[in-house]
Design a protein around this motif. Structure first.
Motif, PDB file in Angstrom:
ATOM      1  N   ILE A  59       0.837  -1.210   0.000  1.00 47.17           N
ATOM      2  CA  ILE A  59       0.000   0.000   0.000  1.00 47.17           C
ATOM      3  C   ILE A  59       0.864   1.249   0.000  1.00 47.17           C
ATOM      4  N   ILE A  63       0.836   4.041  -3.052  1.00 41.84           N
ATOM      5  CA  ILE A  63       0.565   5.454  -2.762  1.00 41.84           C
ATOM      6  C   ILE A  63       1.748   6.325  -3.178  1.00 41.84           C
ATOM      7  N   SER A  64       2.959   5.843  -2.920  1.00 42.98           N
ATOM      8  CA  SER A  64       4.157   6.606  -3.304  1.00 42.98           C
ATOM      9  C   SER A  64       4.245   6.754  -4.820  1.00 42.98           C
ATOM     10  N   VAL A  66       1.783   6.586  -7.037  1.00 44.52           N
ATOM     11  CA  VAL A  66       0.704   7.436  -7.534  1.00 44.52           C
ATOM     12  C   VAL A  66       1.019   8.907  -7.278  1.00 44.52           C
ATOM     13  N   THR A  67       1.489   9.236  -6.071  1.00 40.86           N
ATOM     14  CA  THR A  67       1.821  10.635  -5.785  1.00 40.86           C
ATOM     15  C   THR A  67       3.006  11.099  -6.628  1.00 40.86           C
TER      16      THR A  67
END
Length: 83
Positions: A59, A63-64, A66-67
């Motif tokens: 996860i 998230i990393s 995508v950002t």
């Protein structure tokens, strides 16, 4: 440009490590008998704990990424509009 690189570095490296930092310091790990306070986990519980850690890492990586992708799109858009 340099501020964008610093922001990307902060989001990818520092933010996930700060979010999942260990903040529990209830007992001194070097105190006598600390190793024997907890009951050992059986094989099934160890597998569940490993799976839980694996999901947490997955996860954080998603998230990393995508950002980082969003930040790179913003940087690319600003670079093209400034030229």
């Amino acid at each position: 440009m340099q501020s964008h690189l610093i922001a990307i570095f902060f989001v990818i490296i520092i933010l996930p490590s700060a979010a999942f930092a260990q903040s529990e310091i209830d007992k001194d790990p070097f105190s006598p008998g600390f190793q024997f306070d907890q009951k050992p986990l059986d094989e099934h519980e160890q597998d569940l704990e490993f799976l839980n850690h694996l999901w947490t890492i997955a996860i954080v990586l998603v998230i990393s990424f995508v950002t980082a992708r969003i930040v790179l799109k913003i940087v690319k858009k600003r670079m093209s509009s400034s030229n």
